[in-house]
Design an enzyme around this catalytic site. Structure first.
Site, PDB file in Angstrom:
ATOM      1  N   LYS A  62       0.829  -1.209   0.000  1.00  0.00           N
ATOM      2  CA  LYS A  62       0.000   0.000   0.000  1.00  0.00           C
ATOM      3  C   LYS A  62       0.861   1.256   0.000  1.00  0.00           C
ATOM      4  O   LYS A  62       0.424   2.312  -0.482  1.00  0.00           O
ATOM      5  CB  LYS A  62      -0.957  -0.010   1.189  1.00  0.00           C
ATOM      6  CG  LYS A  62      -1.896  -1.212   1.199  1.00  0.00           C
ATOM      7  CD  LYS A  62      -2.438  -1.545  -0.179  1.00  0.00           C
ATOM      8  CE  LYS A  62      -3.094  -2.899  -0.247  1.00  0.00           C
ATOM      9  NZ  LYS A  62      -2.162  -4.047  -0.288  1.00  0.00           N
ATOM     10  N   GLY A 196      -5.336 -13.140 -11.909  1.00  0.00           N
ATOM     11  CA  GLY A 196      -6.361 -12.124 -12.020  1.00  0.00           C
ATOM     12  C   GLY A 196      -7.035 -11.820 -10.704  1.00  0.00           C
ATOM     13  O   GLY A 196      -8.125 -11.253 -10.673  1.00  0.00           O
ATOM     14  N   ASP A 323      -4.674 -16.801   8.039  1.00  0.00           N
ATOM     15  CA  ASP A 323      -4.681 -17.450   6.733  1.00  0.00           C
ATOM     16  C   ASP A 323      -4.397 -18.942   6.816  1.00  0.00           C
ATOM     17  O   ASP A 323      -4.703 -19.684   5.879  1.00  0.00           O
ATOM     18  CB  ASP A 323      -3.636 -16.797   5.816  1.00  0.00           C
ATOM     19  CG  ASP A 323      -3.929 -15.329   5.539  1.00  0.00           C
ATOM     20  OD1 ASP A 323      -4.964 -14.836   6.020  1.00  0.00           O
ATOM     21  OD2 ASP A 323      -3.112 -14.681   4.863  1.00  0.00           O
ATOM     22  N   HIS A 458     -22.493  17.273   3.344  1.00  0.00           N
ATOM     23  CA  HIS A 458     -22.510  17.706   1.933  1.00  0.00           C
ATOM     24  C   HIS A 458     -21.345  18.666   1.696  1.00  0.00           C
ATOM     25  O   HIS A 458     -21.072  19.532   2.532  1.00  0.00           O
ATOM     26  CB  HIS A 458     -23.833  18.411   1.633  1.00  0.00           C
ATOM     27  CG  HIS A 458     -23.914  18.967   0.247  1.00  0.00           C
ATOM     28  ND1 HIS A 458     -24.087  18.163  -0.863  1.00  0.00           N
ATOM     29  CD2 HIS A 458     -23.811  20.243  -0.203  1.00  0.00           C
ATOM     30  CE1 HIS A 458     -24.101  18.919  -1.932  1.00  0.00           C
ATOM     31  NE2 HIS A 458     -23.944  20.201  -1.579  1.00  0.00           N
TER      32      HIS A 458
END
Length: 475
Positions: A62, A196, A323, A458
């Site tokens: 990253k 991919g 993992d 906003h």
């Protein structure tokens, strides 16, 4: 091997006993904490201290990704009525900033800390692999003098490694993986990427933005094919515009040329030549290195360690996380599982279960992608009546500011109950925007309430999320 903090009073062949043995220093290294300071702990790490994420995964990639994003901005500045150019990429400078200044000192410091006086209850075995020789008993390294250690509890956090296509493995051709591609002596002028998935498309975006000619080869006709089909198809279209792509094909042969390049022949007859090849076609569990059968630990069909909701394997006193056992392959999941196992080791009478209700995932490619929850196909398979909204970046104020014409947010909800079932975003800051959906899904907030009963600043980019939610239709 560095065997430090150990009491060297054991004779060759004698077993050293510990309260907890931790194999792997990725998320497993977070288990030692004040809650178990009174316990005698062994930590075993064969490779670089700190695991995949800190050394060759999430964090350094990253840092490269952000550098690449800045470099890419020069190409697209004209959309904002700006003119500029990228004059130079200091490859060595990038490596120094990423590894020399950050990553390597962290890894070295972590190992030194676990080996030092600050953690006197911990013995670090660094440099050799662990394998079971009996229940809850491991040999560290090989040979008659290799240490043998036994734990009341053993935690397996051994992670995964890159899967290598047989064409590369059997040909003897030079290839790279995520473990060394960022440390190349020089930036390659051309790069073939096999795969991919996430690793493949992140490195494709990095090297392309820095000026390398990138060619992506993938056996599926879609990139990121495990994602929602609408996201996968849209991203594949964008990828074709950025990189040379060969999809729906497999490697047939590989060789090194006389001028030091690598040549890859595909099964459709296409011949590709580049300075380097990156193997990024998936990862496999390191569980096969542990001799699990000697411990009575079962594996799943995909080779990962079988665990229950509490992180327990099929062998008493043996736990697994990250993992090595789960199918997410995400650092934040491994960290959360480590917290659960840490608690369960200290409180066996009050076991906590892992919670996988709303696990987000980010893909730091270009465009950036983030997802949480079900794909539309998954949601349809439940038989529930759905409402789906696709909101374009181009239709919200900050999307106008960025002149983004390809990004979108897709949200899927139960048409009757308002439950958000899944969200999928492709575009700038997707990995940050997805957190709104994670919060709503984790706490069970109805999509209608989430959209209308809070402020949305906003014209911030979060209006993409707000408008997507407002666009859902309910009974």
């Amino acid at each position: 091997m560095n065997n430090v903090n150990a009491e060297h009073t054991t004779a060759p062949g004698e077993i050293q006993d510990f309260d907890i043995i931790i194999v792997g220093t990725g998320s497993g290294n977070t288990i030692p904490a004040p809650i178990n300071d009174e316990k005698k702990i062994a930590i075993v790490e064969k490779g670089v201290f700190g695991g995949t994420c800190i050394n060759v995964g999430c964090i350094p990639t990253k840092m490269f990704v952000h550098t690449a994003d800045v470099a890419r901005s020069f190409r697209t500045a004209d959309k904002l009525s700006l003119t500029g150019s990228l004059d130079n990429v200091d490859w060595k400078g990038i490596q120094q900033r990423v590894f020399g200044d950050r990553i390597d000192p962290i890894a070295e410091g972590g190992a030194a800390y676990r080996a030092g006086d600050e953690t006197p209850n911990i013995t670090l075995f660094h440099g050799d692999a662990a394998s079971f020789v009996a229940p809850r008993t491991l040999r560290i390294g090989d040979g008659a003098d290799a240490p043998v250690i036994r734990g009341k509890d053993v935690v397996l956090a051994t992670g995964t490694r890159p899967w290598i296509h047989p064409v590369l493995a059997d040909s003897g051709v030079r290839y790279r993986t995520n473990e060394d591609i960022m440390r190349l002596e020089a930036q390659p002028e051309s790069l073939i990427i096999l795969g991919g998935g996430i690793v493949a498309v992140e490195f494709a975006a990095i090297f392309d933005a820095l000026g390398t000619k990138v060619t992506v080869v993938n056996r599926s006709k879609r990139l990121l094919r495990k994602l929602d089909a609408e996201i996968s198809e849209a991203f594949t279209e964008q990828a074709r515009k950025q990189w040379e792509t060969h999809l729906g094909v497999e490697p047939r042969s590989a060789r090194e040329t006389n001028n030091g390049q690598v040549e890859l022949t595909l099964d459709d007859g296409t011949v590709l030549v580049a300075d380097e090849i990156l193997a990024a076609q998936g990862r496999i569990s390191n569980a096969d290195t542990l001799a699990l059968e000697a411990a009575g630990v079962d594996k799943k069909a995909n080779g990962k360690i079988k665990v229950d909701e509490f992180g327990r394997t099929t062998a008493e006193g043996v736990w697994a996380l990250g993992d090595a056992s789960n199918d997410f392959d995400l650092k934040h999941v491994a960290n959360q599982e480590a917290k659960v196992v840490q608690h369960n080791l200290a409180h066996p009478e009050d076991l906590r279960a892992n919670d996988y209700r709303a696990v987000p995932s980010g893909v730091f490619t270009h465009p950036q992608i983030a997802v949480v929850g079900m794909t539309e196909a998954d949601a349809q398979a439940t038989g529930r009546e759905l409402t789906v909204k696709v909101q374009a970046y181009a239709d919200v104020a900050y999307g106008w500011a960025m002149e983004d014409t390809t990004g979108f947010c897709k949200v899927i909800a139960d048409r009757k109950t308002g439950e958000i079932l899944g969200a999928h975003i492709m575009g700038p800051e997707a990995s940050t925007l997805i957190q709104s959906f994670v919060t709503a899904m984790t706490f069970g907030i109805d999509a209608r309430r989430f959209a209308t009963e809070q402020y949305w600043p906003h014209p911030a980019l979060t209006e993409l999320v707000e408008n997507a939610l407002l666009g859902l239709e309910f009974d």
